[in-house]
Design an enzyme around this catalytic site. Sequence first.
Site, PDB file in Angstrom:
ATOM      1  N   SER A 117      41.984 -14.040 -81.644  1.00 29.47           N
ATOM      2  CA  SER A 117      41.084 -12.808 -80.909  1.00 29.47           C
ATOM      3  C   SER A 117      41.316 -11.625 -81.780  1.00 29.47           C
ATOM      4  O   SER A 117      40.605 -11.719 -82.821  1.00 29.47           O
ATOM      5  CB  SER A 117      42.319 -13.020 -79.816  1.00 29.47           C
ATOM      6  OG  SER A 117      41.494 -12.063 -78.887  1.00 29.47           O
ATOM      7  N   ASP A 171      35.538 -18.778 -72.484  1.00 27.90           N
ATOM      8  CA  ASP A 171      36.368 -17.514 -72.480  1.00 27.90           C
ATOM      9  C   ASP A 171      35.834 -16.205 -72.012  1.00 27.90           C
ATOM     10  O   ASP A 171      34.752 -15.806 -72.120  1.00 27.90           O
ATOM     11  CB  ASP A 171      36.176 -17.216 -74.439  1.00 27.90           C
ATOM     12  CG  ASP A 171      37.136 -16.270 -74.600  1.00 27.90           C
ATOM     13  OD1 ASP A 171      37.638 -15.475 -73.959  1.00 27.90           O
ATOM     14  OD2 ASP A 171      37.620 -16.470 -75.882  1.00 27.90           O
ATOM     15  N   HIS A 202      40.184 -18.387 -73.049  1.00 24.11           N
ATOM     16  CA  HIS A 202      40.915 -17.653 -74.493  1.00 24.11           C
ATOM     17  C   HIS A 202      42.196 -18.381 -74.742  1.00 24.11           C
ATOM     18  O   HIS A 202      43.054 -17.643 -74.344  1.00 24.11           O
ATOM     19  CB  HIS A 202      40.874 -16.073 -73.942  1.00 24.11           C
ATOM     20  CG  HIS A 202      40.986 -15.433 -74.891  1.00 24.11           C
ATOM     21  ND1 HIS A 202      39.772 -15.219 -76.047  1.00 24.11           N
ATOM     22  CD2 HIS A 202      42.017 -14.442 -75.318  1.00 24.11           C
ATOM     23  CE1 HIS A 202      40.369 -14.140 -76.976  1.00 24.11           C
ATOM     24  NE2 HIS A 202      41.548 -13.877 -76.662  1.00 24.11           N
TER      25      HIS A 202
END
Length: 221
Positions: A117, A171, A202
Amino acid sequence: MNSSPAIEIETAPNPQATLIVLHGLGADGNDFVPICNELDLRAIGGVRYLFPHAPERPVTINGGYRMRAWYDILGTDLVRREDEGGLRESAAAIAAMIDAEIARGIPASRIVLMGFSQGCAMTLMTGLRYPQRLAGLVGLSGYLPLAALTAAERHGANADVPIFLAHGRMDPVVPIARAQDSRTALQALGHPVEWHDYPMPHSVCAEEVADLNRWLLARLG
């Protein structure tokens, strides 16, 4: 950069390679220790894992609440409003970590930068600009930051560094289209990108860890 030192794990004495693993927003260095425990890189010898902690800072999208973050998130539009100052500050600190590993005796060509991320964004931001050729870059569930500046700012030493990109098809945090745009931009710059997507949100999944394991063995073998 950090209020506490990075977590350091060596799988054997005299490690032959280093993986620097960068966590996502609101997590800390502990977040990816379990994932890396699932990797089996014994074929390349000992590995040193470094899990640094991002500094704490107010995060605009979360109402200014202070949390560990490599840079501020100014809004849901991850392209038009980027925290360039925060990105550059963290990139300099991560590059200094790579410098320190080289000073400890691990060549740049045996160092992999990896992140999830926000950590993915920092991996691509830092790795493409680093002045010595790295073994590879791993970006999980993230995107290429300051994309419009990459071509001008990337360093020739890493002009063709191999990149592993993986993303969840469901996601809700970083839409897969953003990651696909990043993949396209990197390929247009000539990078060999190995792309994977998985039926997950995610997060990280077992199939992804297996694919990453194989890619790391190929880069470091």
